[in-house]
Design an enzyme around this catalytic site. Sequence first.
Site, PDB file in Angstrom:
ATOM      1  CG  HIS A   1      38.320  41.359  48.320  1.00 30.02           C
ATOM      2  ND1 HIS A   1      38.477  40.245  47.527  1.00 30.02           N
ATOM      3  CD2 HIS A   1      37.450  42.146  47.640  1.00 30.02           C
ATOM      4  CE1 HIS A   1      37.747  40.348  46.443  1.00 30.02           C
ATOM      5  NE2 HIS A   1      37.110  41.499  46.482  1.00 30.02           N
TER       6      HIS A   1
ATOM      7  CG  ASP B   1      40.023  37.392  48.444  1.00 33.61           C
ATOM      8  OD1 ASP B   1      39.620  37.954  49.488  1.00 33.61           O
ATOM      9  OD2 ASP B   1      39.807  37.855  47.309  1.00 33.61           O
TER      10      ASP B   1
ATOM     11  CB  SER C   1      34.090  40.621  45.201  1.00 36.41           C
ATOM     12  OG  SER C   1      35.150  41.162  44.479  1.00 36.41           O
TER      13      SER C   1
END
Length: 280
Positions: A115, A145, A230
Amino acid sequence: MTTEDFPALRGSLEERAPFWRRRTGVVVTSAALVAAVFGGVTGGVVGALNASSAEVAPVSSGPVAANASSTFDVSTVAARVLPSVVQVNVASAQGQGLGSGVVLTADGRILTNNHVVAGAQQVTVTLSDGKTVDATVVGTDPSSDLAILQASGVSGLTPATFGDSDQVKIGDQVVAIGSPEGLQGTVTSGIVSALDRTVTVPGTSTGRRGSSSVSYQAIQTDASINPGNSGGPLVDSAGRVVGINSAIYSPAADSGEAGSVGIGFAIPSNQVRQIIDRLG
């Protein structure tokens, strides 16, 4: 096994219901939303990336190490791991965003969250020494992901060492490293709060109507994780990567933005290694 299935983000960012937020700090181009630079916007703003289908070469993350010792010195862990953590910068039609990444090989293979780079038209990485270089997305696995990048024109990088996430125990001390809100090289610490959490977050947009959600069994930690973390590592007290930071649970604030409330989630390293091998 504990299962926690929280609703994915729906509608506008002003929704007040609790939601899973991905940890990508996003800088949007609209002047009316400049404050998002500091508050962070969900990674879904970046959109989808038609990633290259080229295969990636096998990567080595080093031997799987045993469980961490009881001695815990955050400064020592930080000094060991920081050279293996990069900031991932992306540009898309919607604006600019950033996340974090983990160095896999000395010649520039880098692991991050899918993402973080979904929808990106241009990707660069800022290395631990402050140098920024171009990067290419060479493999993605949206269902887990995860994504792999190749940094251009680099050598002599410090690959991270991966640990055995099956050996992680509740109460183990851990450290999260990344670029929350673009503050590269930020180090936070905490413990493993729970294991085998079933985390469900929104899938990245594919440009078609709707997008499927992404679910995985996660390590839960109270180490502070915020937008921009992230793709960065969650490491044990010996500096070995036991997870890739990917999401937090947070109630929405009045502004629609949210930060860490001590409930963060990381994809376990053993699952990550399987995906790396598959992409390779």
